[in-house]
Design an enzyme around this catalytic site. Sequence first.
Site, PDB file in Angstrom:
ATOM      1  N   LYS A   9       8.212   2.303   4.186  1.00 28.92           N
ATOM      2  CA  LYS A   9       8.621   0.888   4.151  1.00 28.92           C
ATOM      3  C   LYS A   9       8.480   0.297   2.745  1.00 28.92           C
ATOM      4  O   LYS A   9       9.414  -0.280   2.210  1.00 28.92           O
ATOM      5  CB  LYS A   9       7.782   0.046   5.129  1.00 28.92           C
ATOM      6  CG  LYS A   9       7.891   0.453   6.572  1.00 28.92           C
ATOM      7  CD  LYS A   9       7.103  -0.478   7.479  1.00 28.92           C
ATOM      8  CE  LYS A   9       5.607  -0.504   7.240  1.00 28.92           C
ATOM      9  NZ  LYS A   9       4.884   0.695   7.644  1.00 28.92           N
ATOM     10  N   ARG A  84       4.266  -7.334  13.093  1.00 28.52           N
ATOM     11  CA  ARG A  84       3.686  -6.116  13.664  1.00 28.52           C
ATOM     12  C   ARG A  84       3.257  -6.317  15.114  1.00 28.52           C
ATOM     13  O   ARG A  84       2.759  -5.372  15.732  1.00 28.52           O
ATOM     14  CB  ARG A  84       2.442  -5.720  12.853  1.00 28.52           C
ATOM     15  CG  ARG A  84       2.675  -4.602  11.843  1.00 28.52           C
ATOM     16  CD  ARG A  84       1.466  -4.578  10.939  1.00 28.52           C
ATOM     17  NE  ARG A  84       1.118  -3.290  10.460  1.00 28.52           N
ATOM     18  CZ  ARG A  84       1.260  -2.915   9.179  1.00 28.52           C
ATOM     19  NH1 ARG A  84       1.818  -3.708   8.310  1.00 28.52           N
ATOM     20  NH2 ARG A  84       0.829  -1.742   8.795  1.00 28.52           N
ATOM     21  N   ARG A 118      -0.865  10.135  -0.928  1.00 30.74           N
ATOM     22  CA  ARG A 118      -0.298   8.914  -1.521  1.00 30.74           C
ATOM     23  C   ARG A 118      -1.226   8.335  -2.592  1.00 30.74           C
ATOM     24  O   ARG A 118      -2.446   8.352  -2.463  1.00 30.74           O
ATOM     25  CB  ARG A 118      -0.094   7.870  -0.417  1.00 30.74           C
ATOM     26  CG  ARG A 118       0.306   6.504  -0.956  1.00 30.74           C
ATOM     27  CD  ARG A 118       0.970   5.675   0.081  1.00 30.74           C
ATOM     28  NE  ARG A 118       0.037   5.030   0.995  1.00 30.74           N
ATOM     29  CZ  ARG A 118       0.421   4.166   1.931  1.00 30.74           C
ATOM     30  NH1 ARG A 118       1.703   3.875   2.079  1.00 30.74           N
ATOM     31  NH2 ARG A 118      -0.463   3.627   2.729  1.00 30.74           N
ATOM     32  N   ARG A 151      -5.834   4.811  -1.350  1.00 29.69           N
ATOM     33  CA  ARG A 151      -6.288   3.705  -0.520  1.00 29.69           C
ATOM     34  C   ARG A 151      -7.373   4.174   0.445  1.00 29.69           C
ATOM     35  O   ARG A 151      -7.293   5.263   0.985  1.00 29.69           O
ATOM     36  CB  ARG A 151      -5.099   3.130   0.258  1.00 29.69           C
ATOM     37  CG  ARG A 151      -4.416   2.016  -0.481  1.00 29.69           C
ATOM     38  CD  ARG A 151      -3.125   1.619   0.148  1.00 29.69           C
ATOM     39  NE  ARG A 151      -3.179   1.407   1.587  1.00 29.69           N
ATOM     40  CZ  ARG A 151      -2.126   1.033   2.318  1.00 29.69           C
ATOM     41  NH1 ARG A 151      -0.972   0.835   1.738  1.00 29.69           N
ATOM     42  NH2 ARG A 151      -2.250   0.863   3.614  1.00 29.69           N
ATOM     43  N   ARG A 162      -4.496   4.170  12.474  1.00 27.34           N
ATOM     44  CA  ARG A 162      -3.334   3.332  12.157  1.00 27.34           C
ATOM     45  C   ARG A 162      -2.112   3.762  12.964  1.00 27.34           C
ATOM     46  O   ARG A 162      -1.325   2.935  13.401  1.00 27.34           O
ATOM     47  CB  ARG A 162      -3.038   3.388  10.653  1.00 27.34           C
ATOM     48  CG  ARG A 162      -4.027   2.542   9.856  1.00 27.34           C
ATOM     49  CD  ARG A 162      -4.107   2.964   8.421  1.00 27.34           C
ATOM     50  NE  ARG A 162      -2.871   2.830   7.686  1.00 27.34           N
ATOM     51  CZ  ARG A 162      -2.578   3.535   6.598  1.00 27.34           C
ATOM     52  NH1 ARG A 162      -3.433   4.415   6.124  1.00 27.34           N
ATOM     53  NH2 ARG A 162      -1.457   3.342   5.976  1.00 27.34           N
TER      54      ARG A 162
HETATM   55  P1  ADP Z   1       0.768   0.730   6.292  1.00 32.32           P
HETATM   56  O1  ADP Z   1       0.863   1.733   5.199  1.00 32.32           O
HETATM   57  O2  ADP Z   1      -0.150   1.135   7.411  1.00 32.32           O
HETATM   58  O3  ADP Z   1       2.112   0.237   6.773  1.00 32.32           O
HETATM   59  P2  ADP Z   1       0.124  -1.846   5.052  1.00 32.32           P
HETATM   60  O4  ADP Z   1      -0.090  -1.709   3.606  1.00 32.32           O
HETATM   61  O5  ADP Z   1       1.398  -2.490   5.525  1.00 32.32           O
HETATM   62  O6  ADP Z   1      -0.097  -0.434   5.706  1.00 32.32           O
HETATM   63  O7  ADP Z   1      -1.097  -2.678   5.702  1.00 32.32           O
HETATM   64  C1  ADP Z   1      -2.442  -2.358   5.436  1.00 32.32           C
HETATM   65  C2  ADP Z   1      -3.357  -3.118   6.401  1.00 32.32           C
HETATM   66  O8  ADP Z   1      -3.157  -4.543   6.242  1.00 32.32           O
HETATM   67  C3  ADP Z   1      -3.092  -2.862   7.887  1.00 32.32           C
HETATM   68  O9  ADP Z   1      -3.750  -1.704   8.360  1.00 32.32           O
HETATM   69  C4  ADP Z   1      -3.652  -4.155   8.512  1.00 32.32           C
HETATM   70  O10 ADP Z   1      -5.061  -4.146   8.563  1.00 32.32           O
HETATM   71  C5  ADP Z   1      -3.234  -5.216   7.506  1.00 32.32           C
HETATM   72  N1  ADP Z   1      -1.898  -5.784   7.831  1.00 32.32           N
HETATM   73  C6  ADP Z   1      -0.759  -5.694   7.062  1.00 32.32           C
HETATM   74  N2  ADP Z   1       0.276  -6.323   7.672  1.00 32.32           N
HETATM   75  C7  ADP Z   1      -0.206  -6.819   8.847  1.00 32.32           C
HETATM   76  C8  ADP Z   1       0.361  -7.555   9.925  1.00 32.32           C
HETATM   77  N3  ADP Z   1       1.646  -7.925   9.925  1.00 32.32           N
HETATM   78  N4  ADP Z   1      -0.441  -7.896  10.966  1.00 32.32           N
HETATM   79  C9  ADP Z   1      -1.745  -7.554  10.981  1.00 32.32           C
HETATM   80  N5  ADP Z   1      -2.343  -6.842  10.002  1.00 32.32           N
HETATM   81  C10 ADP Z   1      -1.603  -6.479   8.938  1.00 32.32           C
END
Ligand code: ADP
Length: 211
Positions: A9, A84, A118, A151, A162
């Site tokens: 994404k 989400r 990553r 990360r 996740r």
């Molecule tokens: P991923 O690589 O899992 O898509 P992100 O960088 O988008 O990870 O998000 C990292 C963390 O930030 C998530 O695991 C969550 O804790 C929080 N987070 C990000 N976007 C949302 C959302 N829309 N709703 C709730 N928590 C979120």
Amino acid sequence: MFGPPGSGKGTYASRLSGKLNTPHISTGDLVRYEIKNQTEMGKCINDYSARGTLVPDSTICQLLQKRISQPDCTKGFILDGFPRTIPQAQELEKICATDLVINLDVPDTVIIERLSTRLTCRNCGAIYNERSLKPRTEGRCDKCEGHLYKREDDRPNIIQERLQVYRKQTQPLLEYYHKKNQVRNITNKQADVPPEKIVEEIINLIQSERN
Ligand code: ADP
């Protein structure tokens, strides 16, 4: 931009942003910014992010509202990692209409391979990979020379958490957008397809929707 963690994404949204001249909003980056700067909100949400669970809807919606109210967002934006949950999608609907949901369909084997290798820029959030998307200089971001790091939530047990959270809380949203006839799939079964190729596919898809 919709899909499981590690589906690309952020990698694709950041490139699309440049090509379409439209801001890229990653709620994950917004969350990490608050945590890094140890704001009041950052202190409250740190644990959720570290465990790989979702930050409460009200908090994430507040962060998104703040970002969307910036002047660069008046003509539209690419969302990455939001919504989400169903309540988040309902909240988004109150703010603006969505045009298209690009669903990145990637098998778990590829996700695990990608996330465990990553690298992320601590300064600007740009994404690299130790195997398939190396920076020009080891450990440094091509764009801002920031320091690259792994990360916290890219460790194997958190990756599994996740993925489970995605399946339980986020995947059901696809049905919500299917009903609006807005979901378009981009399937990628391999770990090392150059991002530019997928970005081109997404741009073609957007253009065909416009015609
Ligand atoms: P991923 O690589 O899992 O898509 P992100 O960088 O988008 O990870 O998000 C990292 C963390 O930030 C998530 O695991 C969550 O804790 C929080 N987070 C990000 N976007 C949302 C959302 N829309 N709703 C709730 N928590 C979120």
